[in-house]
Design an enzyme around this catalytic site. Structure first.
Site, PDB file in Angstrom:
ATOM      1  N   ARG A 277       0.781  -1.227   0.000  1.00  0.00           N
ATOM      2  CA  ARG A 277       0.000   0.000   0.000  1.00  0.00           C
ATOM      3  C   ARG A 277       0.825   1.296   0.000  1.00  0.00           C
ATOM      4  NH1 ARG A 277      -3.315   1.928   4.269  1.00  0.00           N
ATOM      5  NH2 ARG A 277      -5.130   2.870   3.302  1.00  0.00           N
TER       6      ARG A 277
ATOM      7  N   CYS B  31      11.836  30.144  28.102  1.00  0.00           N
ATOM      8  CA  CYS B  31      11.684  28.701  28.379  1.00  0.00           C
ATOM      9  C   CYS B  31      11.560  28.465  29.881  1.00  0.00           C
ATOM     10  CB  CYS B  31      12.901  27.958  27.820  1.00  0.00           C
ATOM     11  SG  CYS B  31      12.985  26.240  28.372  1.00  0.00           S
TER      12      CYS B  31
ATOM     13  N   CYS C 173      14.794  26.325  31.134  1.00  0.00           N
ATOM     14  CA  CYS C 173      16.179  26.800  31.088  1.00  0.00           C
ATOM     15  C   CYS C 173      16.633  27.241  32.489  1.00  0.00           C
ATOM     16  CB  CYS C 173      16.310  27.970  30.116  1.00  0.00           C
ATOM     17  SG  CYS C 173      16.634  27.456  28.410  1.00  0.00           S
TER      18      CYS C 173
ATOM     19  N   ASN D 283       6.212  18.498  38.999  1.00  0.00           N
ATOM     20  CA  ASN D 283       5.453  19.137  37.929  1.00  0.00           C
ATOM     21  C   ASN D 283       4.474  20.158  38.530  1.00  0.00           C
ATOM     22  OD1 ASN D 283       3.650  19.635  35.692  1.00  0.00           O
ATOM     23  ND2 ASN D 283       4.414  17.734  34.774  1.00  0.00           N
TER      24      ASN D 283
ATOM     25  N   HIS E  23      19.376  24.467  26.000  1.00  0.00           N
ATOM     26  CA  HIS E  23      18.026  24.435  25.431  1.00  0.00           C
ATOM     27  C   HIS E  23      17.994  23.753  24.060  1.00  0.00           C
ATOM     28  CE1 HIS E  23      13.943  26.119  24.907  1.00  0.00           C
ATOM     29  NE2 HIS E  23      14.285  26.328  23.654  1.00  0.00           N
TER      30      HIS E  23
ATOM     31  N   ASN F 252       8.251  12.993  25.657  1.00  0.00           N
ATOM     32  CA  ASN F 252       7.534  13.406  24.457  1.00  0.00           C
ATOM     33  C   ASN F 252       8.462  14.342  23.720  1.00  0.00           C
ATOM     34  OD1 ASN F 252       5.090  12.124  24.953  1.00  0.00           O
ATOM     35  ND2 ASN F 252       4.371  13.808  26.234  1.00  0.00           N
TER      36      ASN F 252
ATOM     37  N   SER G 179       5.530  20.207  24.993  1.00  0.00           N
ATOM     38  CA  SER G 179       5.212  21.622  25.176  1.00  0.00           C
ATOM     39  C   SER G 179       6.441  22.489  24.993  1.00  0.00           C
ATOM     40  CB  SER G 179       4.622  21.828  26.569  1.00  0.00           C
ATOM     41  OG  SER G 179       5.564  21.425  27.548  1.00  0.00           O
TER      42      SER G 179
ATOM     43  N   HIS H 211      13.102  22.131  24.966  1.00  0.00           N
ATOM     44  CA  HIS H 211      14.198  21.930  25.925  1.00  0.00           C
ATOM     45  C   HIS H 211      14.274  20.425  26.273  1.00  0.00           C
ATOM     46  CE1 HIS H 211      16.903  23.846  28.964  1.00  0.00           C
ATOM     47  NE2 HIS H 211      16.908  22.581  29.329  1.00  0.00           N
TER      48      HIS H 211
ATOM     49  N   HIS I 124      13.997  17.213  27.921  1.00  0.00           N
ATOM     50  CA  HIS I 124      13.432  16.840  29.224  1.00  0.00           C
ATOM     51  C   HIS I 124      12.543  15.619  29.086  1.00  0.00           C
ATOM     52  CE1 HIS I 124      10.044  18.988  27.396  1.00  0.00           C
ATOM     53  NE2 HIS I 124       9.253  18.388  28.264  1.00  0.00           N
TER      54      HIS I 124
ATOM     55  N   GLN J  49       9.360  13.280  31.501  1.00  0.00           N
ATOM     56  CA  GLN J  49       8.449  13.339  32.645  1.00  0.00           C
ATOM     57  C   GLN J  49       8.506  12.026  33.417  1.00  0.00           C
ATOM     58  OE1 GLN J  49       4.544  15.036  32.309  1.00  0.00           O
ATOM     59  NE2 GLN J  49       4.927  15.686  30.211  1.00  0.00           N
TER      60      GLN J  49
ATOM     61  N   GLU K 294       1.520  -6.083  29.896  1.00  0.00           N
ATOM     62  CA  GLU K 294       2.824  -6.699  29.610  1.00  0.00           C
ATOM     63  C   GLU K 294       3.244  -7.644  30.736  1.00  0.00           C
ATOM     64  OE1 GLU K 294       5.831  -3.837  28.648  1.00  0.00           O
ATOM     65  OE2 GLU K 294       4.825  -3.189  26.813  1.00  0.00           O
TER      66      GLU K 294
ATOM     67  N   HIS L 178      10.076   0.811  30.279  1.00  0.00           N
ATOM     68  CA  HIS L 178       9.172  -0.143  30.920  1.00  0.00           C
ATOM     69  C   HIS L 178       9.950  -1.028  31.889  1.00  0.00           C
ATOM     70  CE1 HIS L 178       5.223  -0.122  28.395  1.00  0.00           C
ATOM     71  NE2 HIS L 178       5.228   0.752  29.379  1.00  0.00           N
TER      72      HIS L 178
ATOM     73  N   LYS M 205       2.152   9.281  10.169  1.00  0.00           N
ATOM     74  CA  LYS M 205       1.097   8.265  10.201  1.00  0.00           C
ATOM     75  C   LYS M 205       0.007   8.713  11.163  1.00  0.00           C
ATOM     76  CE  LYS M 205      -0.186   3.634  11.206  1.00  0.00           C
ATOM     77  NZ  LYS M 205      -1.135   3.519  10.117  1.00  0.00           N
TER      78      LYS M 205
ATOM     79  N   GLU N 164      -7.902   1.891  12.352  1.00  0.00           N
ATOM     80  CA  GLU N 164      -7.039   1.729  13.534  1.00  0.00           C
ATOM     81  C   GLU N 164      -7.797   1.999  14.829  1.00  0.00           C
ATOM     82  OE1 GLU N 164      -5.709   3.294  10.780  1.00  0.00           O
ATOM     83  OE2 GLU N 164      -3.566   2.821  10.666  1.00  0.00           O
TER      84      GLU N 164
ATOM     85  N   GLN O 108      -2.827  -0.791  11.850  1.00  0.00           N
ATOM     86  CA  GLN O 108      -2.440  -1.256  10.516  1.00  0.00           C
ATOM     87  C   GLN O 108      -1.190  -0.496  10.112  1.00  0.00           C
ATOM     88  OE1 GLN O 108      -2.718   0.918   7.701  1.00  0.00           O
ATOM     89  NE2 GLN O 108      -2.225  -0.586   6.118  1.00  0.00           N
TER      90      GLN O 108
HETATM   91  P1  H2U Z   1       5.891  17.989  28.068  1.00  0.00           P
HETATM   92  O1  H2U Z   1       6.765  18.801  27.157  1.00  0.00           O
HETATM   93  O2  H2U Z   1       6.084  16.491  27.824  1.00  0.00           O
HETATM   94  O3  H2U Z   1       4.468  18.440  28.026  1.00  0.00           O
HETATM   95  O4  H2U Z   1       6.434  18.208  29.560  1.00  0.00           O
HETATM   96  C1  H2U Z   1       6.506  19.457  30.163  1.00  0.00           C
HETATM   97  C2  H2U Z   1       5.863  19.421  31.530  1.00  0.00           C
HETATM   98  O5  H2U Z   1       6.269  20.595  32.237  1.00  0.00           O
HETATM   99  C3  H2U Z   1       4.337  19.443  31.470  1.00  0.00           C
HETATM  100  O6  H2U Z   1       3.843  18.262  32.077  1.00  0.00           O
HETATM  101  C4  H2U Z   1       5.223  20.989  33.074  1.00  0.00           C
HETATM  102  C5  H2U Z   1       3.950  20.681  32.309  1.00  0.00           C
HETATM  103  O7  H2U Z   1       2.896  20.402  33.205  1.00  0.00           O
HETATM  104  N1  H2U Z   1       5.411  22.408  33.418  1.00  0.00           N
HETATM  105  C6  H2U Z   1       5.743  22.759  34.724  1.00  0.00           C
HETATM  106  O8  H2U Z   1       5.799  21.893  35.593  1.00  0.00           O
HETATM  107  N2  H2U Z   1       6.005  24.059  35.030  1.00  0.00           N
HETATM  108  C7  H2U Z   1       5.914  25.085  34.128  1.00  0.00           C
HETATM  109  O9  H2U Z   1       6.224  26.216  34.463  1.00  0.00           O
HETATM  110  C8  H2U Z   1       5.432  24.817  32.756  1.00  0.00           C
HETATM  111  C9  H2U Z   1       5.264  23.376  32.371  1.00  0.00           C
HETATM  112 ZN    ZN Z   2      15.170  25.902  27.701  1.00  0.00          ZN
END
Ligand code: H2U
Ligand code: ZN
Length: 352
Positions: A28, A52, A55, A77, A118, A158, A166, A169, A171, A173, A187, A286, A316, A322, A328
């Protein structure tokens, strides 16, 4: 080991780790594409971004100021999806047939910055700096996993706006939860049943098979191997497996952690070189659950789920059949592995 003769036409493949099937449609890939063309990400080359929130020296959402960190930096977080204390009881009352169920979930969410620069990514970080990241993953897993209320420590990255990151930089989680989430739970069950049925570890057996066949192996070092799983759903999905049987990073010696850092750099460099872009993905470790039970079945591994299919701009989509039927794929895992294997391990931004 005898070669496997795979059908050249549409076929199904089984994922024994998730007990799920995948549809493969190798014929395909030639179909025309008139859908969305995503933007190519341009290299930022900004080493410090005053906007940022990751940073060094910058202020985060909650008002805290990041230290002038030199290597890794970990913080709770500010928008944690889970909270440390389960404040409410389970849903009260009973729905007919137990159809409406809700229960509290508690946990701890942290962010781990890989490096103060960064502009860096795992692919372009120096090996000793990635070792510091792996060591931090191990100590976070140990500390959080030792808590009685924590049954799983999920570390994931991510990468790239296409995957919803988001911030560019470097990083990841850490989400530590009071229940074992669905993926590692599934699993764990399949690995346990395989161990009971065969008296061997499923992923030790799987790795041995793949290494002897070679078709889906991308790269290897003494401690780890990276391969496109036989049942890969995403076009360039890979799995990283430790060669020695180990449940988690906390069971690994310094040379094994250094091996993980090396294979992560090599895989992400190959990814970036594939379409000469900062390759987007979700990557996650994991390890075995930290639920107080022994997990002899569990074999430490990492998954890379990247969305790109044909170029830096064509991804994709998991839609249609899916979502409603089953996953697929078009290009075969063998073709994807061959393409990744043929790439240089020198990053295109370093070599040009
Ligand atoms: P992601 O790029 O995977 O979204 O991870 C960034 C995380 O940073 C996101 O979970 C957190 C967001 O909640 N964050 C903070 O803890 N403090 C901040 O000032 C902005 C973002
Ligand atoms: Zn940064």
């Amino acid at each position: 080991m005898a070669r496997l003769t795979l059908p050249a036409g549409p076929h199904r493949r089984y994922n024994p780790l998730r007990r799920a099937w995948l549809l493969v449609s190798p014929h395909r890939t030639q179909r025309p594409w008139q859908g969305e063309v995503a933007r190519t990400e341009t290299a930022s080359a900004v080493h410090y971004d005053p906007q940022c929130y990751l940073c060094p020296g910058n202020t985060r959402a909650g008002g805290q100021v990041n230290p002038e960190y030199q290597d890794i930096f970990i913080f709770d977080n500010d928008y944690a999806a889970l909270l440390p204390n389960a404040s409410e009881p389970a849903a009260s009352g009973t729905a007919p047939g137990g159809l409406l169920r809700a229960e509290p979930e508690q946990g701890i969410c942290r962010v781990l910055c890989f490096h103060p620069d960064h502009d860096l990514t795992l692919a372009r970080m120096a090996h000793p700096d990635i070792v510091k990241v792996v060591d931090a993953w191990a100590s976070q897993s140990e500390e959080l996993g030792a808590r009685e209320e924590i049954h799983y420590v999920q570390i994931f990255e991510n990468r790239g706006a296409m995957m919803g990151a988001s911030n560019p930089h470097p990083h990841c989680q850490i989400w530590a939860t009071s229940h074992v989430p669905d993926e590692p739970q599934a699993e764990s069950i399949s690995q346990s049943e395989y161990l009971s049925a065969h008296q061997t570890c499923m992923l030790c057996d799987y790795l041995r098979t793949e290494v002897s066949l070679e078709d889906r192996v991308v790269c290897e070092n003494e401690e780890f191997a990276a391969l496109v799983p036989f049942w890969a759903v995403w076009p360039f999905e890979t799995m990283i497996l430790s060669r020695k049987h180990a449940g988690s990073l906390t069971d690994m010696k310094a040379n094994q952690r250094a091996g993980l850092a090396d294979i992560l750099k090599r895989v992400t460099t190959r990814y970036d070189n594939l379409f000469q872009t900062s390759f987007p993905y979700t990557m996650g470790l994991h390890p075995s659950p930290s639920d107080g039970q022994p997990h002899p079945e569990w074999h430490f591994h990492a998954h890379f789920y990247p969305p790109l299919l044909r170029s830096a701009t064509v991804r994709k989509y998991m839609v249609g059949f899916e979502l409603l039927g089953m996953p697929q794929r078009d290009i075969t895992p063998e073709v994807a592995a061959e393409r990744l294997r043929s790439l240089s391990e020198v990053h295109y931004r370093v070599s040009t």
